[in-house]
Design an enzyme around this catalytic site. Structure first.
Site, short mmCIF file in Angstrom:
data_model
loop_
_atom_site.label_atom_id
_atom_site.label_comp_id
_atom_site.label_asym_id
_atom_site.label_seq_id
_atom_site.Cartn_x
_atom_site.Cartn_y
_atom_site.Cartn_z
N GLU A 89 18.04 -35.96 -16.97
CA GLU A 89 18.69 -36.11 -18.19
C GLU A 89 18.22 -34.80 -19.15
O GLU A 89 18.99 -34.26 -19.99
CB GLU A 89 18.30 -37.23 -18.92
CG GLU A 89 18.48 -37.69 -20.44
CD GLU A 89 19.98 -37.90 -20.44
OE1 GLU A 89 20.73 -37.96 -19.58
OE2 GLU A 89 20.30 -38.09 -21.73
N ASP A 90 17.06 -34.31 -18.95
CA ASP A 90 16.41 -33.58 -20.07
C ASP A 90 16.32 -32.16 -19.83
O ASP A 90 15.96 -31.32 -20.54
CB ASP A 90 15.05 -33.92 -20.80
CG ASP A 90 15.24 -35.41 -21.42
OD1 ASP A 90 16.66 -35.64 -21.64
OD2 ASP A 90 14.41 -36.00 -21.73
#
Ligand code: MN
Length: 734
Positions: A89-90
């Site tokens: 996700e990051d």
């Protein structure tokens, strides 16, 4: 906040060591290697990130992994996945990287977690939040995804203080609405309680504080009470040679508050603010026997309330809970609940099935962590259990038959299981479906017949030149797509047949035959067809060609055609089900709660529930129970903000009372649509129109119809009939 890197790194290393040390499962060297390399990858991936609180980001995945390892007691794969849960996700890592590094097991879980987290970021409107919840439940390919997600949420709740206030309330409501019930269902009781209390702290800070303080104040009394309880039974217990511990177990702040509200009582009057828990040592063989022995001793000294005996040892709850509960008249003539559990049962209650795994190991029936997870899957899918949150109860089964996919704009569409890309196109809009040329699923071009899975992103490619073809019917699943394709095919067929008729007239003229009923009847026989439409259509298509017509004309002109020989037609007409009006008269009374009590209630005006609708009750302060439909627009906010005031409700028995339902129609405007609609409604026996209004703009009409119906079956039929009308695109219940 400036902290030297060295101190931070020390802290990270310390946390990591603790993670390995506290793992509930015994870790092999291979496990440790996997966790180590997940840790290294996560540290590297998050190296430049910080949390809102200012601390290095990596401390969050480590904390989540610690919850997973210790409190839930999951395996090394899960611990590794927890460490990596925010990596895709990051950071710059992608799923393929993780697959290469850690194999598909870990990668799949992280992928699931990423999907959920993307999704919750997109969730701003309540409709999407509702869908999010559904999606969460269908995404359980690997139930560890949901469990790690719960751990993630728990840590976020524990550190919610550093979030801005408006986000705190939103996150806390979501936790109460989604994560606490899920934890309960999975059997993670302590996590559920912690989630509820933490959420309550942010949703109702002053109530939270006040109850918390009162609990603090009554602590000493409580300890005294438990002591006097123990003193009375300890001699008898010791005499039987039992090894045990007696503890007080306080009710959570959240559940005390719920009790105060549902029973409308003050803190002081909540009688079961705490329970006495007797935890005893036992072998596998005498565990049940000892529980009843303790029961017998306790009830020798204190009078039991026989209606409050719960034997979850003989038949454990589906989420694994085992114990014997009895409420007795304790010291000072106060009712107190006594929970009798072996050490094993106690561990299961605290940790859920992970403890099962531990205890089953070594015996010949080793159920293993995989079968635990399988079992959980079952628990999630089948719900014979009666958890507090009825929402779960009702919806889980429903969801098993649905999938949830994303549109290119991130909206969620629900479709029946087995639906294809083409169904998706029709679900977007009929016009889209009609012109579908292809589809992309997760960016890849797929055939229209591709069966969709939950969580996939679907994009439809349209073209003006496309028309539905008959083979589309082979793979669409939804009745909506089917009927739209069929009617389009029929129209097309009619158009071709009309052309065919004219062309046939010309061709026959050259062959000196007139086109009339007689010649048509003979052609039908000659070509073995059923209707003139079939004949004209084939001429139009050219599948009956000039040569064949010539042959026919030879026959026709030359012979004593046996015109009168009756041909026995196959009765291949489709069997049509005689759709009799079914007036179900089983629903006329609302009952509430687990015990199906009848309570003072009123139907909420926002959603006009009618008998047979799935409903729930909302406990109001002054007006008794308000009954809402489960899909009422207000349901979500009620459930997420006041989950403790929701009460299960259902319809029972029968009635002929009429109820009002409001239908909202839309579609393509055509002349006469209003009269067709009213005609269709008045053709339905037992439906009365109360009000009707139509608006039209740019060729699109919308209509609002208020009807009186006796029950849901009739209403459903009405909706289906309206949908069959040409031009009607949508019929929704208001
Ligand atoms: Mn996270």
């Amino acid at each position: 906040m400036i902290v030297s890197e060295e101190i931070e790194n020390k802290e990270i290393a310390k946390q990591y060591k603790e993670l390995l040390r506290i793992s509930y499962q015994t870790l092999t060297n291979k496990d440790k290697k996997l966790i180590r390399s997940a840790f290294d990858t996560a540290v590297h991936a998050h190296r430049n990130q910080r949390r809102k609180s200012g601390e290095p980001y990596i401390l969050h995945p480590i904390s989540v992994a610690k919850i997973v390892a210790q409190e839930i007691g999951l395996d090394a794969t899960s611990i590794a996945a927890a460490l990596l849960h925010d990596v895709i996700e990051d950071t710059e890592y992608n799923i393929e990287d993780l697959e290469k590094l850690f194999g598909t097991g870990v990668a799949k879980i992280v992928e699931g977690l990423t999907k959920i987290s993307k999704l919750s970021k997109e969730n701003n409107t309540s409709l999407q939040a509702e869908n999010f919840r559904k999606l969460l439940l269908t995404l359980n390919d690997d139930v560890r995804v949901i469990i790690i997600k719960i751990a993630d949420r728990l840590h976020n709740m524990q550190t919610l203080g550093s979030m801005p206030e408006h986000k705190q309330v939103k996150i806390a409501s979501e936790t109460l609405y989604i994560y606490a019930p899920l934890s309960h269902r999975i059997g993670l009781y302590s996590i559920k309680t912690e989630l509820e209390d933490l959420s309550f702290k942010y949703t109702e800070p002053s109530n939270y504080e006040s109850i918390k303080n009162k609990i603090e104040d009554s602590k000493i009394d409580q300890q005294e009470y438990i002591k006097s309880f123990s003193e009375i039974v300890e001699f008898a217990l010791a005499e039987e040679g039992l090894e045990y511990q007696i503890k007080g177990r306080g009710k959570s702040i959240f559940s005390i508050n719920r009790k105060m509200i549902t029973q409308n009582i003050a803190f002081e009057n909540v009688f079961d603010k705490f329970a006495v828990r007797i935890i005893y040592k036992a072998t596998h063989r005498d565990e049940k026997f000892l529980a009843w022995k303790i029961y017998s001793i306790v009830t020798d000294h204190f009078t039991p309330n026989p209606t409050r005996l719960r034997d979850w040892i003989t038949s454990p709850k589906t989420n694994g809970y085992e114990a014997l509960h009895i409420t007795v008249m304790g010291p000072d003539n106060k009712w107190v609940e006594v929970q009798i559990r072996s050490e094993r049962m106690n561990e299961i209650a605290e940790k859920g099935y992970a403890a099962h795994h531990k205890y089953k190991q070594g015996t010949q029936k080793d159920i293993g962590i995989d079968s635990w997870l399988d079992k959980l899957q079952e628990v999630l899918e089948n719900n014979t259990e009666n958890p507090v949150d009825f929402v779960e109860n009702f919806k889980l089964n429903l969801y098993a038959k649905e999938i949830f996919v994303f549109t290119p704009t991130g909206d969620i569409k629900s479709l029946p299981k087995g639906a294809t890309a083409l169904d998706f196109a029709f679900s977007i809009h009929t016009e889209v479906g009609m012109k579908t040329r292809g589809a992309r699923v997760n960016g890849k071009l797929v055939p229209l017949s591709k069966t969709l899975k939950s969580g996939e992103h679907v994009e439809v490619i349209t073209s003006e030149n496309i028309k539905p073809t008959a083979n589309w019917l082979d793979f669409v699943q939804t009745s909506r797509a089917k009927s739209k394709i069929k009617s389009s095919l029929n129209e097309e067929k009619k158009r071709i047949a009309e052309d065919g008729r004219e062309s046939l007239r010309r061709k026959l003229k050259q062959l000196k035959i007139a086109l009339n009923d007689k010649s048509i009847a003979q052609m039908l026989r000659y070509f073995n067809l059923n209707t003139s439409l079939d004949l004209f259509y084939r001429i139009g298509l050219g599948t009956i060609n000039n040569k064949q017509l010539k042959d026919f004309s030879n026959d026709f002109n030359s012979t004593f055609f046996n015109f009168f020989k009756k041909r026995i037609r196959k009765q291949n007409q489709e069997y049509k089900k005689d759709e009799k009006e079914q007036i179900t008269q089983r629903y006329d009374t609302l009952v509430f709660g687990k015990e199906n009590e009848s309570l003072k209630h009123a139907l909420a005006s926002c959603c006009n529930a009618i008998p047979g609708d799935p409903v729930f009750g909302f406990i109001t302060i002054n007006e008794g129970v308000k009954v809402h439909k489960k899909d009422c627009p207000n349901a979500l906010s009620l459930q997420s903000n006041f989950a403790y005031r929701i009460i299960k409700a259902k319809w029972v028995d029968s009635s002929s009372d009429e109820f009002t339902a409001i239908l909202k129609l839309s579609g393509i405007d055509n002349m006469g649509i209003v009269s067709e609609v009213t005609q269709s409604i008045s053709n339905n026996m037992s439906v009365n129109i109360n009000k009707l209004s139509f608006d039209s703009e740019d060729g699109i009409f919308t209509g609002l119809i208020s009807v009186s119906v006796k029950n849901k079956t009739i209403l459903n039929r009405l909706v289906n009939n309206l949908l069959k009308l040409k031009g009607v695109d949508k019929v929704l219940r208001e």
